[in-house]
Design a protein around this motif. Structure first.
Motif, PDB file in Angstrom:
ATOM      1  N   ASP A  57      20.919  13.679  27.423  1.00  0.00           N
ATOM      2  CA  ASP A  57      20.593  13.273  26.591  1.00  0.00           C
ATOM      3  C   ASP A  57      20.984  12.353  26.705  1.00  0.00           C
ATOM      4  O   ASP A  57      21.684  11.629  27.114  1.00  0.00           O
ATOM      5  CB  ASP A  57      22.058  14.274  25.904  1.00  0.00           C
ATOM      6  N   LEU A  58      19.293  11.323  25.121  1.00  0.00           N
ATOM      7  CA  LEU A  58      19.871  10.330  24.958  1.00  0.00           C
ATOM      8  C   LEU A  58      20.528   9.817  23.680  1.00  0.00           C
ATOM      9  O   LEU A  58      20.325   8.297  23.767  1.00  0.00           O
ATOM     10  CB  LEU A  58      18.609   9.460  25.410  1.00  0.00           C
ATOM     11  N   ALA A  59      21.410  10.480  23.361  1.00  0.00           N
ATOM     12  CA  ALA A  59      21.567  10.358  22.018  1.00  0.00           C
ATOM     13  C   ALA A  59      22.862   8.678  22.324  1.00  0.00           C
ATOM     14  O   ALA A  59      23.587   9.543  23.075  1.00  0.00           O
ATOM     15  CB  ALA A  59      22.511  11.263  21.122  1.00  0.00           C
ATOM     16  N   VAL A  86       3.535  14.470  32.600  1.00  0.00           N
ATOM     17  CA  VAL A  86       3.838  13.262  32.271  1.00  0.00           C
ATOM     18  C   VAL A  86       3.529  12.073  30.676  1.00  0.00           C
ATOM     19  O   VAL A  86       4.812  12.043  30.492  1.00  0.00           O
ATOM     20  CB  VAL A  86       3.060  12.201  33.131  1.00  0.00           C
ATOM     21  N   GLU A  87       2.502  12.581  30.445  1.00  0.00           N
ATOM     22  CA  GLU A  87       2.536  12.204  28.970  1.00  0.00           C
ATOM     23  C   GLU A  87       4.028  13.511  28.272  1.00  0.00           C
ATOM     24  O   GLU A  87       3.922  12.419  27.236  1.00  0.00           O
ATOM     25  CB  GLU A  87       1.571  12.890  28.489  1.00  0.00           C
ATOM     26  N   ALA A  88       3.584  14.202  27.868  1.00  0.00           N
ATOM     27  CA  ALA A  88       4.990  15.352  27.519  1.00  0.00           C
ATOM     28  C   ALA A  88       6.393  14.835  27.811  1.00  0.00           C
ATOM     29  O   ALA A  88       7.255  14.680  26.498  1.00  0.00           O
ATOM     30  CB  ALA A  88       4.712  16.134  27.737  1.00  0.00           C
ATOM     31  N   HIS A  89       6.378  14.336  29.259  1.00  0.00           N
ATOM     32  CA  HIS A  89       7.565  13.941  29.782  1.00  0.00           C
ATOM     33  C   HIS A  89       8.258  12.553  28.827  1.00  0.00           C
ATOM     34  O   HIS A  89       9.300  12.579  28.479  1.00  0.00           O
ATOM     35  CB  HIS A  89       7.870  13.578  31.428  1.00  0.00           C
ATOM     36  N   ILE A  90       7.351  11.833  28.880  1.00  0.00           N
ATOM     37  CA  ILE A  90       7.376   9.943  28.358  1.00  0.00           C
ATOM     38  C   ILE A  90       7.679  10.233  26.859  1.00  0.00           C
ATOM     39  O   ILE A  90       8.868  10.144  25.906  1.00  0.00           O
ATOM     40  CB  ILE A  90       6.825   9.555  28.760  1.00  0.00           C
ATOM     41  N   ALA A  91       6.991  10.916  26.267  1.00  0.00           N
ATOM     42  CA  ALA A  91       7.137  11.599  24.770  1.00  0.00           C
ATOM     43  C   ALA A  91       8.206  11.695  24.316  1.00  0.00           C
ATOM     44  O   ALA A  91       8.522  11.374  23.102  1.00  0.00           O
ATOM     45  CB  ALA A  91       5.731  11.800  24.553  1.00  0.00           C
ATOM     46  N   ILE A 109      10.929  11.712  26.097  1.00  0.00           N
ATOM     47  CA  ILE A 109      12.070  10.699  26.308  1.00  0.00           C
ATOM     48  C   ILE A 109      12.079   9.574  24.379  1.00  0.00           C
ATOM     49  O   ILE A 109      13.149   8.936  23.780  1.00  0.00           O
ATOM     50  CB  ILE A 109      11.869   8.995  27.292  1.00  0.00           C
ATOM     51  N   LEU A 110      10.528   9.184  24.084  1.00  0.00           N
ATOM     52  CA  LEU A 110      10.884   8.352  22.921  1.00  0.00           C
ATOM     53  C   LEU A 110      10.903   9.159  21.767  1.00  0.00           C
ATOM     54  O   LEU A 110      11.484   8.344  21.281  1.00  0.00           O
ATOM     55  CB  LEU A 110       8.473   7.871  23.325  1.00  0.00           C
ATOM     56  N   ALA A 111      11.066  10.053  21.613  1.00  0.00           N
ATOM     57  CA  ALA A 111      11.290  11.313  21.031  1.00  0.00           C
ATOM     58  C   ALA A 111      12.692  11.105  20.068  1.00  0.00           C
ATOM     59  O   ALA A 111      13.701  11.028  18.950  1.00  0.00           O
ATOM     60  CB  ALA A 111      10.769  12.427  21.153  1.00  0.00           C
ATOM     61  N   GLN A 112      12.833  10.481  21.503  1.00  0.00           N
ATOM     62  CA  GLN A 112      15.217  10.698  21.242  1.00  0.00           C
ATOM     63  C   GLN A 112      15.313   9.200  21.051  1.00  0.00           C
ATOM     64  O   GLN A 112      16.947   8.663  20.936  1.00  0.00           O
ATOM     65  CB  GLN A 112      16.118  11.239  22.667  1.00  0.00           C
ATOM     66  N   GLY A 113      14.063   8.334  20.998  1.00  0.00           N
ATOM     67  CA  GLY A 113      14.628   7.242  20.227  1.00  0.00           C
ATOM     68  C   GLY A 113      14.573   6.046  20.966  1.00  0.00           C
ATOM     69  O   GLY A 113      14.892   4.821  20.862  1.00  0.00           O
ATOM     70  N   TYR A 135       2.624   6.345  24.678  1.00  0.00           N
ATOM     71  CA  TYR A 135       3.069   5.523  24.336  1.00  0.00           C
ATOM     72  C   TYR A 135       1.980   4.760  23.126  1.00  0.00           C
ATOM     73  O   TYR A 135       2.751   4.542  21.906  1.00  0.00           O
ATOM     74  CB  TYR A 135       3.381   4.010  24.903  1.00  0.00           C
ATOM     75  N   ALA A 136       1.330   5.435  22.483  1.00  0.00           N
ATOM     76  CA  ALA A 136      -0.377   4.588  22.164  1.00  0.00           C
ATOM     77  C   ALA A 136      -0.245   5.575  20.554  1.00  0.00           C
ATOM     78  O   ALA A 136      -0.144   5.499  19.534  1.00  0.00           O
ATOM     79  CB  ALA A 136      -1.521   4.721  22.925  1.00  0.00           C
ATOM     80  N   GLU A 137       0.182   7.018  21.340  1.00  0.00           N
ATOM     81  CA  GLU A 137       0.397   8.195  19.992  1.00  0.00           C
ATOM     82  C   GLU A 137       1.760   7.108  19.162  1.00  0.00           C
ATOM     83  O   GLU A 137       1.548   7.778  17.695  1.00  0.00           O
ATOM     84  CB  GLU A 137       1.240   9.531  21.048  1.00  0.00           C
TER      85      GLU A 137
END
Length: 322
Positions: free
Chosen positions: A42-44, A118-123, A125-129, A149-151
Motif C-alpha cells: 500500500d503506497l498511499a 515486469v511491465e505490469a508490476h512496475i505499472a 507502482i506508478l499507478a499508485q503515484g 515508464y514510456a506508457e
C-alpha cells in the motif's frame, strides 16, 4: 548513529510505525528490507518504492543475479544510520517516505511470461503515484520497465552505466536477452536517443542506433565532474530513467557479475558522477547484474546497495526542502 536505539530496535521492516527516519537496528540482525524501510504493498503516502525483480534467465554467460535483490537488501543494512555522504546534508530517509515493495512474483519456468509481468508490476507502482528503484536481476528487466515508464511519460531519456551497449541487433521482440534490451527499447520507441547517453562502455558495438556514449577511457581521462556535466546537458529536464549495470564498475570493485570487463569505473568515480547528476528529472531507475555467487566478499552487493541509495537521492533531490 544513536547506539542506544540499536539495543531496543529490531525488525523495523515489519514493526515500525513511522514511514520516515534513519534506522538504528544492528546491521547483522533483523529483517533485511532495503535500508530497513517498511515492507508494504500500500503506497498511499509514500514517495518512492524500491522493489526487486530476481530474474536471471536472459544472461549470455554466468547466472546468479536472481540472488541480487536479497544481497543488496542485506548489504544496505550498513547505511541507514546516517544521511548519505556527499549530498550536502540531504537526508532522503528522514525527509521522504520510501517503501520496500518486496519482490515481483513469477513462475521461474515460464520465462516467456516474465516481460509482461515486469511491465505490469512496475505499472502498478506508478499507478499508485510512486517512482521506482528496482533491484535486479539481469539487465533484460530494464526493457519491460521502460515499457511501463514510456506508457506514462512517453519516450524516456536513459542514462545507462554499463560495460556493454546492449545494442546487439535482434528484431525478434519475443526473444529475451540482456544483451539486446537497449536495441529493442530504441527500436520500440521507448527511448529518446537525442536525450540519452551511455557511460563506461568498453566493448565493441557496430551500430549505436544514434545513442551517444562516453567510454570508460574517456571517463578516466576527462574526470567525473566532466562526465556528469555531459549527462546533465544531454538529458536536460526531460523525464529520465537511470539504469546502472554493476559491470560498469571494474571487476576489481565488483567481481560478482556475469560478464565482467576490465578497465571499468572505480567505485569513487561512479559515486562522484551519480552525485554530480543531482538535478536531473529522474523518475525511475535500477541497479542490475549483481551476482552474489561470484563474490564471496560481498563487495559487489555493497556497491549495488550504494548505487541504489544514490538512485533514491537522485529521484528525490528535486523534491527536497530547500
Amino acid at each position: 548513529m544513536t547506539l542506544d536505539k540499536a539495543k531496543e530496535t529490531v525488525d523495523g521492516a515489519f514493526t515500525a510505525t513511522a514511514r520516515r527516519g534513519l534506522a538504528y537496528e544492528n546491521a547483522f540482525g533483523g529483517a533485511t528490507s532495503f535500508l530497513r524501510r517498511m515492507y508494504t504493498k500500500d503506497l498511499a503516502g509514500f514517495d518512492l518504492a524500491v522493489t526487486g525483480v530476481p530474474f536471471d534467465q536472459a544472461v549470455t554467460h554466468r547466472p546468479g543475479t536472481r540472488f541480487g535483490p536479497r544481497a543488496i537488501r542485506e548489504a544496505s543494512s550498513l547505511q541507514p544510520y546516517d544521511p548519505p555522504y556527499g549530498w550536502d546534508g540531504f537526508d532522503p530517509l528522514s525527509e521522504f517516505a520510501i517503501a520496500d515493495y518486496g519482490d515481483m512474483a513469477f513462475d521461474y519456468a515460464n520465462v516467456a511470461g516474465v516481460p509482461a509481468l515486469v511491465e505490469a508490476h512496475i505499472a502498478g507502482i506508478l499507478a499508485q503515484g510512486c517512482g521506482t528503484v528496482t533491484l535486479g536481476g539481469d539487465h533484460f528487466i530494464t526493457l519491460p520497465i521502460l515499457r511501463a515508464y514510456a506508457e506514462k511519460y512517453g519516450p524516456m531519456s536513459v542514462v545507462q552505466f554499463d560495460a556493454h551497449s546492449d545494442l546487439w541487433p535482434d528484431d525478434d521482440m519475443t526473444r529475451i536477452d540482456h544483451g539486446t534490451m537497449m536495441y529493442k527499447a530504441v527500436k520500440l520507441g521507448l527511448v529518446d536517443v537525442t536525450r540519452s547517453v551511455q557511460i563506461g562502455i568498453r566493448t565493441e558495438c557496430e551500430d549505436y542506433l544514434g545513442m551517444p556514449y562516453i567510454d570508460a577511457r574517456t571517463c578516466h581521462e576527462k574526470g567525473s565532474a566532466w562526465v556528469a556535466e555531459q549527462i546533465k546537458a544531454r538529458v536536460g529536464d526531460h523525464p529520465a530513467y537511470v539504469t546502472f549495470d554493476i559491470d560498469a564498475l571494474d571487476p576489481a570493485f565488483a567481481p560478482g557479475t556475469g560478464t565482467p570487463v576490465w578497465g571499468g569505473l572505480a567505485s569513487w568515480q561512479a559515486a562522484a558522477i551519480l552525485r554530480d547528476m543531482a538535478g536531473i528529472n529522474m523518475v525511475g531507475g535500477d541497479i542490475v547484474e549483481v551476482s552474489p555467487p561470484y563474490d564471496t566478499t560481498g563487495a559487489t552487493a555493497i556497491a549495488g546497495a550504494h548505487v541504489a541509495m544514490e538512485l533514491c537521492c537522485l529521484s528525490l533531490w528535486n523534491k527536497r526542502k530547500k
